[in-house]
Scaffold this motif. Structure first.
Motif, short mmCIF file in Angstrom:
data_model
loop_
_atom_site.label_atom_id
_atom_site.label_comp_id
_atom_site.label_asym_id
_atom_site.label_seq_id
_atom_site.Cartn_x
_atom_site.Cartn_y
_atom_site.Cartn_z
N LYS A 1 104.51 -25.28 37.97
CA LYS A 1 103.52 -25.63 36.95
C LYS A 1 103.85 -26.97 36.31
O LYS A 1 102.97 -27.80 36.07
N LYS A 2 105.14 -27.18 36.06
CA LYS A 2 105.58 -28.45 35.46
C LYS A 2 105.28 -29.61 36.42
O LYS A 2 104.80 -30.66 36.00
N GLN B 1 102.96 -29.66 38.78
CA GLN B 1 101.52 -29.83 38.84
C GLN B 1 101.02 -30.61 37.62
O GLN B 1 100.20 -31.50 37.74
N ARG B 2 101.53 -30.28 36.45
CA ARG B 2 101.13 -30.98 35.22
C ARG B 2 101.54 -32.44 35.29
O ARG B 2 100.78 -33.33 34.89
N LEU B 3 102.74 -32.71 35.83
CA LEU B 3 103.20 -34.09 35.98
C LEU B 3 102.27 -34.87 36.91
O LEU B 3 101.89 -36.01 36.62
N GLU B 4 101.86 -34.24 38.02
CA GLU B 4 100.95 -34.91 38.96
C GLU B 4 99.60 -35.17 38.31
O GLU B 4 98.99 -36.22 38.52
N GLU B 5 99.12 -34.22 37.50
CA GLU B 5 97.85 -34.42 36.79
C GLU B 5 97.96 -35.60 35.82
O GLU B 5 97.05 -36.42 35.71
N LEU B 6 99.09 -35.68 35.11
CA LEU B 6 99.29 -36.77 34.15
C LEU B 6 99.40 -38.12 34.87
O LEU B 6 98.86 -39.12 34.38
N GLU C 1 95.97 -39.09 35.78
CA GLU C 1 95.23 -39.53 34.60
C GLU C 1 95.66 -40.93 34.18
O GLU C 1 94.83 -41.75 33.79
#
Length: 147
Positions: A49-50, A52-57, A60
């Motif tokens: 999850k961490k 995935q969140r890093l890739e999303e950021l 962005e």
């Protein structure tokens, strides 16, 4: 004071031997192994999850940087257009000042001539320079809008 009370369940044994020599140690070891596996799986999910969140950021950030570059490009274009319009405006202001002073001078000359009783006839000049004809507007008169 250590209390070793445990709830009765099929997996628990109230006569657990802490030294691991009895049959109850096997159940405790099994629970410990299952808990460790569960913790590892939970940590793996947390890391995923961490990540995935890093890739999303990161995505962005890239999107915002592209948006920022486009906005800066538009700002630069607007600044160039403003500089052009500002230069044109300065030229028009200078021209207005010159024409105003010429018109004032011509008005003074006409006034002197009229006071002297001279007939004032302004001949039509054949020239394309509107600055030589300050008494005539350089644009056609506005027509009323018909309804």
């Amino acid at each position: 004071m250590s209390s070793s009370r445990r709830s009765s369940s099929p997996d628990s044994n109230n006569n657990t031997d802490v030294s691991g020599g009895g049959g109850g140690g096997f159940a405790a070891d099994e629970r410990k192994r299952k808990r460790m596996l569960s913790n590892r799986e939970s940590a793996r999910r947390s890391r995923a999850k961490k990540q995935q969140r890093l890739e999303e950021l990161v995505a962005e950030v890239a999107r915002l940087q592209a948006e920022n570059a486009a906005a800066q490009s538009r700002i630069a274009a607007f600044e160039r257009e403003f500089a052009k319009v500002d230069g044109d405006n300065a030229v028009l202001r200078a021209r207005h000042g010159e024409l105003s002073s010429r018109l004032e001078s011509l008005g003074g000359v006409l006034e002197v001539l009229q006071m002297a009783g001279a007939a004032v006839d302004i001949p039509e000049m054949v020239t394309e320079d509107p600055m030589l004809r300050p008494w005539q507007p350089s644009f056609p008169p506005m027509q009323p809008i018909g309804f």
